[in-house]
Design an enzyme around this catalytic site. Structure first.
Site, PDB file in Angstrom:
ATOM      1  N   GLY A 131       0.764  -1.239   0.000  1.00 15.61           N
ATOM      2  CA  GLY A 131       0.000   0.000   0.000  1.00 15.61           C
ATOM      3  C   GLY A 131       0.792   1.285   0.000  1.00 15.61           C
TER       4      GLY A 131
ATOM      5  N   ASP B 219      -7.239 -10.999  -8.567  1.00 12.95           N
ATOM      6  CA  ASP B 219      -6.248 -11.153  -9.625  1.00 12.95           C
ATOM      7  C   ASP B 219      -6.621 -10.185 -10.742  1.00 12.95           C
ATOM      8  OD1 ASP B 219      -4.635 -11.880 -11.745  1.00 12.95           O
ATOM      9  OD2 ASP B 219      -4.882 -14.039 -11.434  1.00 12.95           O
TER      10      ASP B 219
ATOM     11  N   ASP C 149       3.063  -1.624 -10.113  1.00 12.71           N
ATOM     12  CA  ASP C 149       4.297  -2.146  -9.529  1.00 12.71           C
ATOM     13  C   ASP C 149       4.178  -3.665  -9.427  1.00 12.71           C
ATOM     14  OD1 ASP C 149       6.867  -1.668  -8.611  1.00 12.71           O
ATOM     15  OD2 ASP C 149       6.277  -1.462  -6.525  1.00 12.71           O
TER      16      ASP C 149
ATOM     17  N   LYS D 164       6.536  -0.940 -13.721  1.00 20.25           N
ATOM     18  CA  LYS D 164       7.853  -1.506 -13.443  1.00 20.25           C
ATOM     19  C   LYS D 164       8.360  -2.274 -14.657  1.00 20.25           C
ATOM     20  CE  LYS D 164       8.728  -3.434  -9.448  1.00 20.25           C
ATOM     21  NZ  LYS D 164       8.712  -4.397  -8.318  1.00 20.25           N
TER      22      LYS D 164
END
Length: 238
Positions: free
Chosen positions: A95, A129, A153, A193
């Site tokens: 978080g 998911d 991320d 990322k």
């Protein structure tokens, strides 16, 4: 998507949930107390976390993870989080990025992760998911409209086979990029990322076709020995 003949559904089958743990498992809580029962690699990870100045600073300042400083640096440089903006965070546990988005003035923040995320006042957190059908619509409904910023991320469980791990990395980037392109408001931004040396050429080409500015950034809070880098796309074309 460009650079890959597989369908989105086929790529999504490559993504699997973690084998266990909770959002706290990415922090330090349970790992410190049970270090003597962990593998050597796990114990080395714990020692590295304890001695890492960014992790120490995150604990001192109340951030859920050291990753908060990565997003803060990216935002300081590019002004992505604006007062009143709507933000979706993919792979949000534990978080830290959600905290940063709220602290910097976002009016609506929705985070999703396979792991449970402890409540963060002001944010909606979904355990699911992201690659499953329908979850993308669930995020937009929870946000109350199109996002101004999509953050990713997301990571995956490595299997130790370089080519397989690489394909899973690219699959996550492609899925996140597809979501951002489909849902962002005109002028919106996307952060994901990536890893240096990874063949993300197809994703880069698509992002450059859809955004005014695309660039890599390696924040100071990323470990020096890590190949981690972030792709930042700004100015979603209408």
């Amino acid at each position: 998507m460009a650079g890959n003949d597989d369908t989105p559904q086929e790529r999504r089958r490559m993504v699997r949930p973690p084998s266990g743990g909770t959002a706290a498992g990415r922090g330090m809580g349970g790992k410190i107390k049970t270090a003597d029962t962990k593998s050597m690699s796990s114990q080395q990870w714990i020692k590295r976390q304890l001695s890492d100045p960014w992790s120490e600073r995150a604990r001192a300042e109340g951030w859920r993870s050291r990753a908060a400083f990565k997003l803060m640096e990216i935002d300081d440089r590019l002004n992505l989080i604006r007062p009143g903006s709507r933000v979706i965070d993919l792979g949000a546990a534990p978080g830290g990025w959600v905290q940063v988005a709220l602290q910097r003035g976002a009016k609506a923040v929705v985070g999703v992760d396979l792991l449970m995320i402890e409540d963060i006042p002001g944010a909606q957190l979904i355990q699911a998911d992201f690659t499953h059908p329908g979850v993308d619509r669930q995020l937009i409904e929870a946000l109350g409209g199109a996002p101004d910023l999509v953050l990713s991320d997301m990571a995956h469980n490595t299997v130790g086979h370089r080519q397989t791990d690489h394909l899973k990395i690219i699959a996550l980037i492609e899925i996140a990029a597809d979501f951002a392109i489909r849902t962002l408001k005109p002028g919106g931004a996307f952060v994901t990322k990536n890893f240096q040396g990874g063949d993300a050429g197809g994703v880069l080409a698509r992002l450059r076709a859809e955004f005014d500015d695309v660039r890599p950034i390696k924040p100071k809070a990323s470990r020096k020995d890590s190949s981690e880098v972030y792709l930042v796309a700004r100015g979603r074309r209408g």
